[in-house]
Design an enzyme around this catalytic site. Sequence first.
Site, PDB file in Angstrom:
ATOM      1  N   ASN B 109       0.855  -1.198   0.000  1.00  0.00           N
ATOM      2  CA  ASN B 109       0.000   0.000   0.000  1.00  0.00           C
ATOM      3  C   ASN B 109       0.882   1.235   0.000  1.00  0.00           C
ATOM      4  O   ASN B 109       0.848   2.031   0.938  1.00  0.00           O
ATOM      5  CB  ASN B 109      -0.857   0.051   1.275  1.00  0.00           C
ATOM      6  CG  ASN B 109      -1.714  -1.176   1.462  1.00  0.00           C
ATOM      7  OD1 ASN B 109      -2.794  -1.268   0.914  1.00  0.00           O
ATOM      8  ND2 ASN B 109      -1.221  -2.116   2.249  1.00  0.00           N
ATOM      9  N   SER B 110       1.664   1.403  -1.070  1.00  0.00           N
ATOM     10  CA  SER B 110       2.723   2.410  -1.006  1.00  0.00           C
ATOM     11  C   SER B 110       2.218   3.846  -1.106  1.00  0.00           C
ATOM     12  O   SER B 110       3.007   4.782  -1.032  1.00  0.00           O
ATOM     13  CB  SER B 110       3.753   2.153  -2.116  1.00  0.00           C
ATOM     14  OG  SER B 110       3.137   2.348  -3.376  1.00  0.00           O
ATOM     15  N   LYS B 111       0.899   4.034  -1.276  1.00  0.00           N
ATOM     16  CA  LYS B 111       0.378   5.404  -1.346  1.00  0.00           C
ATOM     17  C   LYS B 111      -0.570   5.703  -0.195  1.00  0.00           C
ATOM     18  O   LYS B 111      -1.493   6.484  -0.318  1.00  0.00           O
ATOM     19  CB  LYS B 111      -0.326   5.615  -2.699  1.00  0.00           C
ATOM     20  CG  LYS B 111       0.680   5.485  -3.822  1.00  0.00           C
ATOM     21  CD  LYS B 111       0.132   5.802  -5.175  1.00  0.00           C
ATOM     22  CE  LYS B 111       1.256   5.604  -6.191  1.00  0.00           C
ATOM     23  NZ  LYS B 111       0.865   5.862  -7.555  1.00  0.00           N
ATOM     24  N   ASN B 112      -0.333   5.082   0.929  1.00  0.00           N
ATOM     25  CA  ASN B 112      -1.197   5.219   2.093  1.00  0.00           C
ATOM     26  C   ASN B 112      -0.537   6.139   3.120  1.00  0.00           C
ATOM     27  O   ASN B 112       0.536   5.818   3.642  1.00  0.00           O
ATOM     28  CB  ASN B 112      -1.443   3.822   2.667  1.00  0.00           C
ATOM     29  CG  ASN B 112      -2.211   3.843   3.950  1.00  0.00           C
ATOM     30  OD1 ASN B 112      -1.875   4.566   4.895  1.00  0.00           O
ATOM     31  ND2 ASN B 112      -3.244   3.027   4.036  1.00  0.00           N
TER      32      ASN B 112
END
Lengths: 343, 330
Positions: B109-112
């Site tokens: 979830n690298s854009k959390n």
Amino acid sequence: MEGPEPSEFAKERHAAFAEMMLHELPRDYASQEINRVTLAYFAVSSLSLLRSLHRVDKDQIATWVLSFQAKPKETHNVDDGKFFGFCGSRSCQFSEDSVQSVSNLASTYSALAILKVIGYDFQNFDSSIILESMRSLQMPDGSFMPIDSGAETDLRFVYCAAAISSMLNDWSGMDREKAKDYIINCQSYDGGFGLTAGSESHGGATYCAVAALFLMGFIQTDCNNSLSLPTSTIDIPSLVEWCIQRQGADGGFQGRANKDSDTCYAFWVGGVLKMLGLYHLVNKSALRTFLFTCQSPYGGFTKFPYEVLPDLYHSYYGFAALSLLDEKELGNLSVELGLAALN
Amino acid sequence: MPSSSSEQAYVPLRQRAEWADVRPVPQDEGPHPVVPIAYTEEFRDVMDYFRAVYVARELSPRALRLTTEALLRNPGNYTIWHFRRLVIDALDSDLVEETLFVDNLAKANSKNYQIWHHKRWLAEKLGPEAANDDHDFTRFILCHDAKNYHAWSHRQWVLQKLGGWDKELDFCHQLLEEDIFNNSAWNQRFFVITRSPLLGGLSAMWDSEVDYTIKAILQNPNNESPWRYLQGLYKGNPDSLITDERIPQLLLNILKENSYCVFAWNFLLDVLCKGLRPNNEIIEAVKGFTELDDAGSSDEDLPTRICSALERMDPIRVNYWAWRKSNLTL
């Protein structure tokens, strides 16, 4: 421009899509459930732009939104740093003990925006606790935290604070000068704004910066459309050129240099130009053509051209972008507040 | 995001002996809910139990395990993260293990925002010794997505708070070798040369950076990023922009080979407006090019001729160049 004729704006399909989202969001929105009130804002403001608010029960919506308000006990001491705004979802709202509820700036903005759009009468609305407790969220450098229990601070929440203050018509909840200083520090070497000082210029951050300055009264355009600014604010010519350079050969707007065009930046970046009185510099026909390649056959808009499945966020900003383009099926927009103007 | 049909079938918490003493707290939707979400049963079950421990403020090992399950299904929920941090502090949990947990979640979830914020909280606790490990992690993320805004933001924060500047300029260079169009890497380069305590600031780096940027521009003149970077380098020193001989030299080199390079014409327009006294070569280049377009305008000043040419060369921005032209006399 070469290429196919722009399609018709499929108003009925869009209204049906927005209404459907209002009644139930599919399972894949569960990852965004913390922002439910914001999702509701996208759906309600979409319906307003689509001149379709008659399809919803505004009283029920108002009741639902107001049920997210976090209220302190009577004995509460406002100096303890706790924020009392609106929660974004039931999962951070605890009715047994509302002091444990975690309200945040973004959902407070969304909640107030929904109430404005549906024409809620604010006469008896007590906003004092929102504004008094909002002061605790502002940092010494002028930025804002979104929640009192610690989180990232950046331009998004400066914008939310300014929008909240504007909608409540009361600036006692924030130090505008400090906020302005923080914003100025976020302007990058290329003229755009990053979310924090030193960050890469980004369309969303640039919107937050300019809209916040606009709402706080630091940017005025006079009737000749020329800008007046106090000294030592922002480098406007670089900002304008940065914005203009975001429009690609495909007619759409990108969020950052050398990235793909994406529906939502037609609003974020186009909106900046609108606030600066320079929207006429946009290549409108090319933009319109691009946006129609993102119009989904299911209603709503997609992020990129020729994708099929729409999402609520890109749909809302697609409608907002087309409103800026004076699409006749859409109502007017309050650009700086990011919501349908009251008709 | 992990799918609900995992290898081991999910056992509802209600059926687990460990949780027999706890009464789950269901979500109170209230009447006429707006934008209700079609939650899975698992999601609902885990959240109902989370609500129970949160309200009871149970800071126990089982509560920690519960937040793990909750976060795997709902990593955006900052209330769960906040509660987890309370439990970690109360139990004095192993922070290295916690870093592994959050890094695995970050990979998926690298854009959390909440995940990155938790990493920041951990980094602050672990201190400067952990800076290099942290940089290794963001380097890993950037290998897969070299423009991930969250990763860059986090990396900048760690550099300023905990250090690890020594290899940063090399890292930027490496990314630019892989993709000279990577605007995030250009931005990071500017960040490093202006803020690194090891390099002496913009004035010390300026000269070599101008050479570096010119080389990049010559490699691919139709790349916006180095042009903006070059402009940025001169911001602190505007007089040198119109006296540095490298600038007209660069522009002439490009326009000879790429007479339709919009960025080069744009840059020339800007330096002329800022007071560059054009040499004969520049004057000839402008007249030679624009003569083809604008018969009868040979008496017009160079900026006007360039704006007219740009209106034709860069049709997406035709309105902008016309507006620039109309502002030239102001």
